[in-house]
Design a protein around this motif. Structure first.
Motif, PDB file in Angstrom:
ATOM      1  N   UNK A  39       8.768   1.916  -4.239  1.00  0.00           N
ATOM      2  CA  UNK A  39       8.249   3.230  -4.620  1.00  0.00           C
ATOM      3  C   UNK A  39       6.728   3.271  -4.491  1.00  0.00           C
ATOM      4  N   UNK A  40       6.074   2.182  -4.889  1.00  0.00           N
ATOM      5  CA  UNK A  40       4.617   2.131  -4.774  1.00  0.00           C
ATOM      6  C   UNK A  40       4.190   2.130  -3.313  1.00  0.00           C
ATOM      7  N   UNK A  41       4.885   1.362  -2.478  1.00  0.00           N
ATOM      8  CA  UNK A  41       4.577   1.323  -1.051  1.00  0.00           C
ATOM      9  C   UNK A  41       4.780   2.691  -0.413  1.00  0.00           C
ATOM     10  N   UNK A  42       5.881   3.362  -0.803  1.00  0.00           N
ATOM     11  CA  UNK A  42       6.161   4.684  -0.249  1.00  0.00           C
ATOM     12  C   UNK A  42       5.075   5.684  -0.628  1.00  0.00           C
ATOM     13  N   UNK A  43       4.655   5.656  -1.902  1.00  0.00           N
ATOM     14  CA  UNK A  43       3.617   6.579  -2.356  1.00  0.00           C
ATOM     15  C   UNK A  43       2.263   6.239  -1.738  1.00  0.00           C
ATOM     16  N   UNK A  44       2.048   4.957  -1.488  1.00  0.00           N
ATOM     17  CA  UNK A  44       0.806   4.530  -0.850  1.00  0.00           C
ATOM     18  C   UNK A  44       0.743   5.064   0.586  1.00  0.00           C
ATOM     19  N   UNK A  45       1.851   4.970   1.314  1.00  0.00           N
ATOM     20  CA  UNK A  45       1.890   5.430   2.699  1.00  0.00           C
ATOM     21  C   UNK A  45       1.806   6.952   2.798  1.00  0.00           C
ATOM     22  N   UNK A  46       2.352   7.647   1.819  1.00  0.00           N
ATOM     23  CA  UNK A  46       2.343   9.116   1.851  1.00  0.00           C
ATOM     24  C   UNK A  46       1.046   9.710   1.306  1.00  0.00           C
ATOM     25  N   UNK A  47       0.188   8.856   0.726  1.00  0.00           N
ATOM     26  CA  UNK A  47      -1.064   9.340   0.182  1.00  0.00           C
ATOM     27  C   UNK A  47      -0.986   9.769  -1.266  1.00  0.00           C
ATOM     28  N   UNK A  48       0.196   9.619  -1.883  1.00  0.00           N
ATOM     29  CA  UNK A  48       0.345   9.996  -3.286  1.00  0.00           C
ATOM     30  C   UNK A  48      -0.221   8.931  -4.222  1.00  0.00           C
ATOM     31  N   UNK A  49      -0.455   7.718  -3.678  1.00  0.00           N
ATOM     32  CA  UNK A  49      -1.021   6.628  -4.461  1.00  0.00           C
ATOM     33  C   UNK A  49      -2.291   6.146  -3.761  1.00  0.00           C
ATOM     34  N   UNK A  50      -3.383   6.088  -4.489  1.00  0.00           N
ATOM     35  CA  UNK A  50      -4.634   5.633  -3.913  1.00  0.00           C
ATOM     36  C   UNK A  50      -4.598   4.127  -3.656  1.00  0.00           C
ATOM     37  N   UNK A  51      -5.180   3.715  -2.552  1.00  0.00           N
ATOM     38  CA  UNK A  51      -5.231   2.292  -2.220  1.00  0.00           C
ATOM     39  C   UNK A  51      -6.192   1.576  -3.156  1.00  0.00           C
ATOM     40  N   UNK A  52      -5.863   0.347  -3.490  1.00  0.00           N
ATOM     41  CA  UNK A  52      -6.734  -0.495  -4.299  1.00  0.00           C
ATOM     42  C   UNK A  52      -6.748  -1.886  -3.679  1.00  0.00           C
ATOM     43  N   UNK A  53      -7.711  -2.691  -4.086  1.00  0.00           N
ATOM     44  CA  UNK A  53      -7.826  -4.037  -3.545  1.00  0.00           C
ATOM     45  C   UNK A  53      -6.580  -4.855  -3.856  1.00  0.00           C
ATOM     46  N   UNK A  54      -6.018  -4.669  -5.054  1.00  0.00           N
ATOM     47  CA  UNK A  54      -4.819  -5.410  -5.458  1.00  0.00           C
ATOM     48  C   UNK A  54      -3.624  -5.093  -4.567  1.00  0.00           C
ATOM     49  N   UNK A  55      -3.570  -3.875  -4.023  1.00  0.00           N
ATOM     50  CA  UNK A  55      -2.475  -3.492  -3.137  1.00  0.00           C
ATOM     51  C   UNK A  55      -2.759  -3.875  -1.686  1.00  0.00           C
ATOM     52  N   UNK A  56      -4.003  -3.759  -1.266  1.00  0.00           N
ATOM     53  CA  UNK A  56      -4.329  -3.980   0.145  1.00  0.00           C
ATOM     54  C   UNK A  56      -4.368  -5.455   0.530  1.00  0.00           C
ATOM     55  N   UNK A  57      -4.757  -6.327  -0.403  1.00  0.00           N
ATOM     56  CA  UNK A  57      -4.847  -7.754  -0.068  1.00  0.00           C
ATOM     57  C   UNK A  57      -3.510  -8.348   0.360  1.00  0.00           C
ATOM     58  N   UNK A  58      -2.416  -8.161  -0.413  1.00  0.00           N
ATOM     59  CA  UNK A  58      -1.136  -8.714   0.049  1.00  0.00           C
ATOM     60  C   UNK A  58      -0.636  -8.052   1.331  1.00  0.00           C
ATOM     61  N   UNK A  59      -0.968  -6.787   1.546  1.00  0.00           N
ATOM     62  CA  UNK A  59      -0.567  -6.117   2.781  1.00  0.00           C
ATOM     63  C   UNK A  59      -1.320  -6.685   3.982  1.00  0.00           C
ATOM     64  N   UNK A  60      -2.612  -6.950   3.812  1.00  0.00           N
ATOM     65  CA  UNK A  60      -3.397  -7.541   4.897  1.00  0.00           C
ATOM     66  C   UNK A  60      -2.876  -8.924   5.249  1.00  0.00           C
TER      67      UNK A  60
END
Length: 205
Positions: A39-60
Motif C-alpha cells: 500500500x505504501x509503495x502504491x501510494x508512493x508511485x501514485x504521488x499520494x505518499x511523499x518520498x522520504x529517505x527511509x523509503x528511497x534508500x531500500x528502493x535504490x
C-alpha cells in the motif's frame, strides 16, 4: 516546502513506477524485497505518499541505481538523457554509464589542434578497450606507436605506459570501456603479447 522541492518530489512517483515496470517487478515482489508495504509503495508511485529517505534508500538498493537517479531523473515521457561532460587535459569525456563500480563506458573527444601534442604516457591499474568512431587516433603503448583509423579497436592493460592523442592534429572521437584490475572486455582471440588487439573496419556489404 519550497516550490523547487515540490517539483522534484512530484517526479519521484512516476519515475519509480516506470522503473519497476521496466524491471518487470510486481508491487508484491518489491514489498518482499524492500520491506515496504504494498500500500505504501502504491501510494508512493501514485504521488499520494511523499518520498522520504527511509523509503528511497531500500528502493535504490533494490534497483541498484544511485539515489539521485530516483529524485533527479527527467520527467516521465522525456526521452532525453542529460549527460555531464568531464573536461580533463584538454579532452572531453562523456560518461555513458552511471552505475557505480564495474566497467565504465565513456565517449572521448580529442579536439583538433594546429600542432599535435607530444605523448606523455601514464600508467594505472585496470584494462581499457577503445573503438575509434571518427578521426585518426594515435596510441602509444609501451614501445609501440600506432595509428588507428575509424573502425579499429584496441584493448590493453593500463599498467603499461600508454597515451592517446590525435595522429594528424584533427579531432578524434572514440568509445572507451574501462574496467578495474581483473576485468577485461571480451574480444576475439589472437591478441599479441602486448595485450593489443586491432580489429579492421567492417567492409560494406
Amino acid at each position: 516546502m519550497d516550490r523547487e522541492t515540490e517539483e522534484v518530489l512530484d517526479v519521484v512517483g512516476p519515475r519509480l513506477r516506470a522503473l519497476r515496470r521496466e524491471r518487470g517487478i510486481t508491487l508484491a515482489e518489491l514489498a518482499a524485497t524492500t520491506g515496504i508495504s504494498e500500500s505504501t509503495l502504491s501510494r508512493l508511485e501514485s504521488g499520494q505518499r511523499r518520498a522520504s529517505l527511509e523509503l528511497l534508500l531500500p528502493l535504490a538498493r533494490t534497483y541498484d541505481v544511485p539515489l539521485d537517479d530516483l529524485v533527479g531523473a527527467p520527467r516521465t515521457g522525456d526521452p532525453r538523457i542529460h549527460l555531464k561532460p568531464i573536461r580533463k587535459s584538454g579532452m572531453v569525456f562523456v560518461p555513458l554509464t552511471r552505475r557505480p563500480g564495474g566497467v565504465q563506458a565513456f565517449k572521448m573527444i580529442i579536439p583538433a589542434r594546429p600542432q599535435p601534442l607530444a605523448p606523455t604516457p601514464q600508467t594505472h591499474d585496470g584494462f581499457e578497450w577503445l573503438y575509434v568512431l571518427n578521426g585518426h587516433l594515435r596510441l602509444v603503448l609501451g614501445d609501440r606507436d600506432l595509428t588507428l583509423p575509424p573502425g579499429e579497436a584496441a584493448e590493453f592493460d593500463t599498467s603499461l605506459p600508454h597515451w592517446l592523442g590525435s595522429a594528424d592534429g584533427g579531432a578524434v572521437e572514440l568509445l572507451i570501456l574501462f574496467g578495474p584490475q581483473g576485468m577485461r572486455a571480451h574480444v576475439r582471440p589472437g591478441e599479441g603479447r602486448s595485450g593489443l588487439r586491432r580489429l579492421p573496419a567492417r567492409q560494406p556489404s
